[in-house]
Design an enzyme around this catalytic site. Structure first.
Site, PDB file in Angstrom:
ATOM      1  N   ARG A   1      74.120  10.145  14.636  1.00 23.94           N
ATOM      2  CA  ARG A   1      74.574   9.250  15.549  1.00 23.94           C
ATOM      3  C   ARG A   1      75.795   8.730  15.764  1.00 23.94           C
ATOM      4  NH1 ARG A   1      69.291   7.147  18.052  1.00 23.94           N
ATOM      5  NH2 ARG A   1      67.741   8.071  16.457  1.00 23.94           N
TER       6      ARG A   1
ATOM      7  N   ASN B   1     103.550 -17.876  44.094  1.00 22.74           N
ATOM      8  CA  ASN B   1     103.743 -16.869  44.809  1.00 22.74           C
ATOM      9  C   ASN B   1     104.890 -16.484  45.183  1.00 22.74           C
ATOM     10  OD1 ASN B   1     101.055 -16.914  44.686  1.00 22.74           O
ATOM     11  ND2 ASN B   1     100.857 -17.704  46.921  1.00 22.74           N
ATOM     12  N   ASP B   2     105.721 -17.569  45.773  1.00 23.87           N
ATOM     13  CA  ASP B   2     107.085 -17.626  46.081  1.00 23.87           C
ATOM     14  C   ASP B   2     108.212 -17.363  44.798  1.00 23.87           C
ATOM     15  OD1 ASP B   2     107.823 -17.200  48.792  1.00 23.87           O
ATOM     16  OD2 ASP B   2     106.881 -19.205  49.093  1.00 23.87           O
TER      17      ASP B   2
ATOM     18  N   ARG C   1     100.830 -29.737  53.021  1.00 21.21           N
ATOM     19  CA  ARG C   1     102.338 -29.207  52.775  1.00 21.21           C
ATOM     20  C   ARG C   1     102.829 -29.088  54.423  1.00 21.21           C
ATOM     21  NH1 ARG C   1     103.089 -23.253  51.160  1.00 21.21           N
ATOM     22  NH2 ARG C   1     102.368 -22.661  53.014  1.00 21.21           N
TER      23      ARG C   1
ATOM     24  N   HIS D   1      70.211   3.927  31.876  1.00 21.43           N
ATOM     25  CA  HIS D   1      71.630   3.988  31.949  1.00 21.43           C
ATOM     26  C   HIS D   1      72.292   3.358  32.946  1.00 21.43           C
ATOM     27  CE1 HIS D   1      75.539   6.138  32.822  1.00 21.43           C
ATOM     28  NE2 HIS D   1      75.825   5.833  31.678  1.00 21.43           N
TER      29      HIS D   1
ATOM     30  N   LYS E   1      77.129  -0.059  15.514  1.00 19.87           N
ATOM     31  CA  LYS E   1      75.646   0.316  15.100  1.00 19.87           C
ATOM     32  C   LYS E   1      75.576   0.383  13.630  1.00 19.87           C
ATOM     33  CE  LYS E   1      73.092   3.700  17.207  1.00 19.87           C
ATOM     34  NZ  LYS E   1      72.722   4.736  17.930  1.00 19.87           N
TER      35      LYS E   1
ATOM     36  N   GLY F   1     104.844 -23.362  43.421  1.00 21.21           N
ATOM     37  CA  GLY F   1     104.148 -22.349  44.276  1.00 21.21           C
ATOM     38  C   GLY F   1     104.613 -21.000  43.887  1.00 21.21           C
TER      39      GLY F   1
ATOM     40  N   SER G   1     104.415 -29.262  42.611  1.00 16.70           N
ATOM     41  CA  SER G   1     103.295 -28.166  42.642  1.00 16.70           C
ATOM     42  C   SER G   1     104.288 -26.960  42.600  1.00 16.70           C
ATOM     43  CB  SER G   1     102.602 -28.283  43.856  1.00 16.70           C
ATOM     44  OG  SER G   1     101.663 -27.290  43.869  1.00 16.70           O
TER      45      SER G   1
ATOM     46  N   GLY H   1      75.532   5.848  25.509  1.00 16.55           N
ATOM     47  CA  GLY H   1      75.133   7.222  25.868  1.00 16.55           C
ATOM     48  C   GLY H   1      76.670   8.100  26.162  1.00 16.55           C
TER      49      GLY H   1
ATOM     50  N   ARG I   1      71.840  -5.104  18.413  1.00 13.95           N
ATOM     51  CA  ARG I   1      73.322  -5.345  18.695  1.00 13.95           C
ATOM     52  C   ARG I   1      72.973  -6.681  19.977  1.00 13.95           C
ATOM     53  NH1 ARG I   1      73.983   0.320  22.267  1.00 13.95           N
ATOM     54  NH2 ARG I   1      72.438  -0.322  23.758  1.00 13.95           N
TER      55      ARG I   1
ATOM     56  N   CYS J   1      99.818 -24.213  42.726  1.00 13.19           N
ATOM     57  CA  CYS J   1      99.020 -23.941  44.153  1.00 13.19           C
ATOM     58  C   CYS J   1      99.177 -22.415  44.441  1.00 13.19           C
ATOM     59  CB  CYS J   1      99.138 -24.828  45.121  1.00 13.19           C
ATOM     60  SG  CYS J   1     100.793 -24.836  45.756  1.00 13.19           S
TER      61      CYS J   1
ATOM     62  N   MET K   1      78.672   9.043  23.762  1.00 11.18           N
ATOM     63  CA  MET K   1      79.135  10.060  22.910  1.00 11.18           C
ATOM     64  C   MET K   1      77.804  10.596  22.370  1.00 11.18           C
ATOM     65  SD  MET K   1      82.106   7.936  20.809  1.00 11.18           S
ATOM     66  CE  MET K   1      81.014   6.813  20.380  1.00 11.18           C
TER      67      MET K   1
ATOM     68  N   TYR L   1      97.205 -30.019  36.783  1.00  6.16           N
ATOM     69  CA  TYR L   1      95.765 -29.361  37.510  1.00  6.16           C
ATOM     70  C   TYR L   1      96.368 -27.936  37.965  1.00  6.16           C
ATOM     71  CZ  TYR L   1      98.439 -30.508  41.830  1.00  6.16           C
ATOM     72  OH  TYR L   1      99.169 -30.507  42.911  1.00  6.16           O
TER      73      TYR L   1
END
Ligand code: PEP
Ligand code: MG
Length: 922
Positions: free
Chosen positions: A120, A815-816, A657, A487, A50, A813, A811, A129, A364, A879, A131, A899
């Site tokens: 302010r 996750n694993d 797969r 608000h 501000k 994996g 690719s 709002g 702002r 993937c 503070m 990719y």
């Protein structure tokens, strides 16, 4: 988001209000205070958002009331020193005050030419709002008398004075609001008016005196008559409010760091409540709900700013000012244009008109809905205020996500309307539809959502900063009061919560914990809802319904979004593919812009009811013949699965797969089987069933593994059951040949999961390629295909150069790969200790959500380099779930993947994130 939140600092006091360790003192004299004329927009860190913008507006010649900023460093020094102003700060503040007196020709505390100021808060990032603010500082009994003499408006003066005492009392002296409000309510009632604006001069004078008595009664001290003491205490209160509970909650939710501190803005008061030639407004320079290019907002004549924001008086649309105050409206319009051009973005501004003079009190960058963010970015680029790249950069992945958010199913909505369940309409301030149980306060909303796992709609007359935790936990927000800048609206938009506000036909009774909704005059009977009852709302259209209304996903056809994503496509290097098992998912993915299928998990189809018995027959087969029979029956199912995928992805690559999970996942659970067998044995009636169950139990026992995730799965299973994977390859190539014959452009890629050693690939891939050749020969067709592998075991990454001898593509994996690199079970950890690790900062974030760059990422990087050493053009993708995570996408870009592949719903996000990665890493 903005910055990593850190735990709020705890201040230790020694009991005397003194800190154990004083704050380190700067060597050169620090400048604690800046006049507006001394700052600019670049100084946000020091002056807060501000303050920096008030300085900037002053600098570019806009009408800003004279003022100054006490720096965020002063705030931090104050808090670090155990709530003591740093040396020299107060003197700086007094000197700046002198300058303002010079600029205004008024004097702080002088009854003859009184200067009043506001105090302010204003942190680096806006925290609406959260503070504190105190207005009208500088008033006391003497000044009030003087001000009446100069303004000849005693009503105005006592109105200002009573507001000062109430704000000072609640904000600075920490008194409850209720006694003040009770006095106001009593006067309103006695005078038979509903609005404070209708109270008389005499009333306000009396109220002022009662307020003083409240302060004296509650604190044992008089309201301070010394203006400088008022200023000092108000400055301190703003500093302290940085560490107030609601400010801390908000920062945690918004990801704002806790160590930034707030600046304090001291600004000459200008008054919008000095008659018909005065007023005040809160406006955005464009429509921040839709993005349309029109000034949007509310204003009121003869009112103060809080009257507009609080929603206690019915505001007028800003456009009405064009006819009411044409000269000022024209000036304001010019200022809005100038601000947009200057900041190169839509602004959210506050202004006040005092006796026909326009003053800018704030500007702002405006918060906006996702729809507006996209449209505004496109429009600004087309207006040449920003580049296309900048436009792409300004739209966040969350914004795109939003376009994929639910709306009411049109048919269900119609039915609900026909049933008479549309109970109200209000302002559509934050899009998306949601349903759930009514909670009337933030704590209940939070508890129900978090602990009891309920869907909650938080219903309030209006929301306040203390309500934010409940709003975050709720699925949607509904208020009876408030406007577009209320608000509730601001917070909902920021956090992407569907919200409808300003539902004037709803009466919320917090005591009875019920709300009554209806508009009998317009044919809507009154209906009562208790806490816990279900309601639904759609913040895109601003409607509220009783009960639950089914939601659907909108069409993906917003022209602005499509254009923006096309711009992103021009920028990005990474391809964006999708994980899809079924043709309908593939179609959706393609509509969202996917350029291939990066993972089809074939085993998912095995769980379908017609197929599971066949899969079980195959697993339990006693003889080769029995197994081949089951596989032969499964073949046509799989062939038609793949056929559908190829047709949906005509012209694009499709990675299929081969089966991955351990076989026992397709059999009944060991424990429940055992239970059944025991019961059958005890019962002793059904011998045939018992025999069947015993046979199944034996099979399940023989396949049982202590650690199935590290067991007979992936390529190991493929080698162990070669007929199964051979059947899958046959299905792939038979489908491909058939599609090709029908003119479909097919590009199958067969992917072998969980490879750890090159020899696994050597054995399996060689056998399967032979089967593929065989099918193609039978069908008399050549198909453009590839064989490749997942890299999801550290050993595969470490020996990627060997693996690439066989694999034509990789690719990841992830996750694993995350599971095996960390040695953490992906099925169990997220529900267990992993969350504890994150809460305790042992891990910076969930590695199953965002790639762990230093560990898992290092393996990935190594695998890319090693793989391409052997096979230079090797195509590499990802993937795992990380493929749709913007931060992980940035990493994938940096290590040169070809990719990312993610769920269809994240494809648009990934397209944008991949463009951001290019822009960020330029
Ligand atoms: C992976 O491990 O990242 C992967 C995509 O395979 P799945 O999740 O099916 O094991
Ligand atoms: Mg895997």
């Amino acid at each position: 988001m903005l910055t990593t939140p850190v735990k709020p600092r705890v201040h230790h006091h020694n009991g005397h209000g003194q800190a154990k360790k004083p704050a380190p003192r700067a060597r050169a004299k620090e400048q604690w205070v800046y006049l507006f004329a001394e700052g600019d927009a670049q100084m946000r860190d020091l002056l807060g958002g501000k303050g920096a913008n008030l300085a900037e507006m002053t600098r570019i010649g806009l009408p800003v009331p004279p003022g100054f900023v006490v720096t965020t460093r002063a705030c931090n020094a104050y808090l670090a020193a155990g709530q003591k102003f740093p040396r020299g700060m107060w003197e700086d503040e007094l000197a700046a005050l002198k300058q303002i007196e010079k600029l205004t020709g008024k004097k702080f505390g002088s009854p003859a030419q009184p200067l009043l100021v506001s105090c302010r808060s204003g942190a680096k990032f806006s925290m609406p709002g959260m503070m504190d603010t105190v207005l009208n500082l500088g008033l006391n009994d003497e000044v009030a008398t003087g001000l009446i003499a100069t303004t000849l408006d005693a009503r105005f003066v006592y109105d200002a004075y009573r507001r000062l005492i109430q704000m000072f009392g609640t904000v600075v002296l920490d008194l409850p609001d209720e006694p003040f409000e009770a006095v106001l309510a009593r006067f309103r009632q006695e005078r038979g008016v509903t609005n404070d604006a209708n109270l008389t001069e005499k009333d306000l004078h009396a109220i002022t005196n009662e307020f003083k008595a409240i302060v004296r009664g509650q604190t044992g001290r008089d309201f301070p008559m010394d203006p400088l003491e008022q200023l000092r205490l108000a400055t301190e209160a703003v500093f302290k409010s940085w560490n107030g509970k609601r400010a801390i909650d908000y920062r945690n939710a918004a990801g704002i760091a806790h160590d930034l501190g707030t600046a304090v803005n001291i600004v000459t008061m200008v008054f919008g409540n000095m008659g018909a030639d005065s007023g005040t407004g809160v406006v955005t320079t464009r429509n921040v709900s839709t993005g349309e290019k029109e000034i949007e907002g509310d204003y009121l004549t003869n009112a103060q700013g809080e009257d507009v924001v609080a929603g206690t008086r019915t505001t007028k649309r800003i456009q009405e000012m064009r006819t009411e105050m044409p000269r000022l409206y024209a000036q304001f319009e010019r200022i809005c244009k100038k601000l947009e051009k200057h900041y190169r973005d839509v602004q959210d501004v506050e202004f006040t008109i005092e006796h026909g003079q326009l003053w800018m009190l704030q500007t702002r960058d405006a918060k906006r809905t996702a729809q507006a963010a996209v449209r505004i970015a496109i429009d600004l680029a087309e207006e040449k205020l920003i580049t296309k790249t900048e436009a792409v950069k300004r739209v966040k992945p969350e914004h795109v996500d939003y376009f994929l958010h639910p709306q009411f199913d049109p048919a269900e909505r119609k039915a609900a309307i026909a049933r008479g369940d549309r109970i109200a309409c209000g302002l559509n301030v934050s899009p998306g539809a949601a349903g759930g149980q009514i909670a009337f306060d933030a704590d209940t909303a939070e508890r129900w959502a978090k602990v009891e796992k309920k869907d909650v709609i938080m219903v309030r007359p209006e929301t306040k900063p203390d309500d934010v935790h409940g709003m975050l936990a709720a699925k949607g927000i509904l208020t009876s009061r408030g406007g577009r800048t209320s608000h509730a609206a601001l917070v909902a938009r920021q956090f992407g919560k569907p919200a409808v506000v300003g539902v004037s036909t709803m009466e919320v009774d917090l005591e009875k914990r019920q709300c009554i909704v209806g508009d009998p005059e317009h044919g809507l009977p009154l209906r009562t809802f208790q806490e816990g009852d279900f309601v639904s709302l759609d913040g895109t259209i601003g409607e509220v319904y009783a009960g639950t209304v089914k939601t659907i996903l909108p069409e993906f056809n917003d022209p602005y979004l499509l254009k923006l994503l096309a711009w992103a496509d021009d920028i990005r290097h990474l391809g964006v593919w999708a994980n899809a098992d079924y043709p309908r998912d593939a179609q959706r993915a393609r509509a969202y812009g996917a350029e291939g299928i990066g993972l089809c998990r074939t085993e998912h189809m095995f769980f379908e009811t017609e197929r599971l018995p066949l899969v079980q027959q195959m697993i339990l087969a006693k003889s080769e013949a029995e197994r081949m029979d089951a596989l032969a029956k499964l073949l046509p199912f799989q062939r038609s699965d793949f056929d559908g995928l190829f047709r949906a992805m005509d012209g694009l690559p499709v990675i299929i797969r081969l089966i991955d999970p351990p076989m026992h996942e397709f059999l009944p659970s060991h424990d429940s089987l055992l239970q059944e067998v025991i019961e059958l044995r005890v019962g002793g009636q059904d011998a045939a069933l018992l025999a069947e169950k015993e046979k199944m139990l034996t099979a399940v026992e023989s396949m049982r593994e202590a650690n199935p995730m590290l067991g007979l799965r992936g390529v190991r299973l493929g080698i162990h059951m070669p007929d199964l994977t051979r059947m899958q390859v046959r299905a792939i190539f038979e489908a491909a040949c058939q599609c090709a014959q029908d003119g479909v452009d097919v590009h199958p890629e067969v992917m072998i999961p969980l490879t750890a050693h090159v020899n696994e690939l050597k054995v399996q891939q060689t056998a399967l390629e032979a089967e593929a050749r065989k099918v193609m020969e039978e069908q008399g067709r050549e198909i453009d295909y590839k064989f490749g592998t997942m890299i999801e075991i550290p050993r595969a990454a470490l020996t990627a150069d060997e693996i690439a001898e066989y694999a034509q593509f990789f690719s990841f994996g992830t996750n694993d790969l995350t599971q095996t690199t960390f040695g953490i079970s992906r099925d169990d950890a997220e529900a267990g200790f992993l969350m504890e690790y994150i809460q305790k900062d042992i891990l910076p974030e969930n590695p199953f959500a965002s790639i762990d760059e230093n560990g898992v990422g290092k393996l990935m990087h190594m695998a890319v380099q090693l793989g391409r050493l052997t096979r230079p053009g090797l195509s590499v993708g990802v993937c795992g779930e990380h493929g749709g995570d913007p931060k992980s996408i940035d990493f994938c870009h940096r290590i040169g993947l070809n990719y990312v592949s993610c769920s269809p719903f994240r494809v648009p996000i990934a397209r944008l994130a991949a463009a951001h990665a290019v822009i960020k890493n330029k």
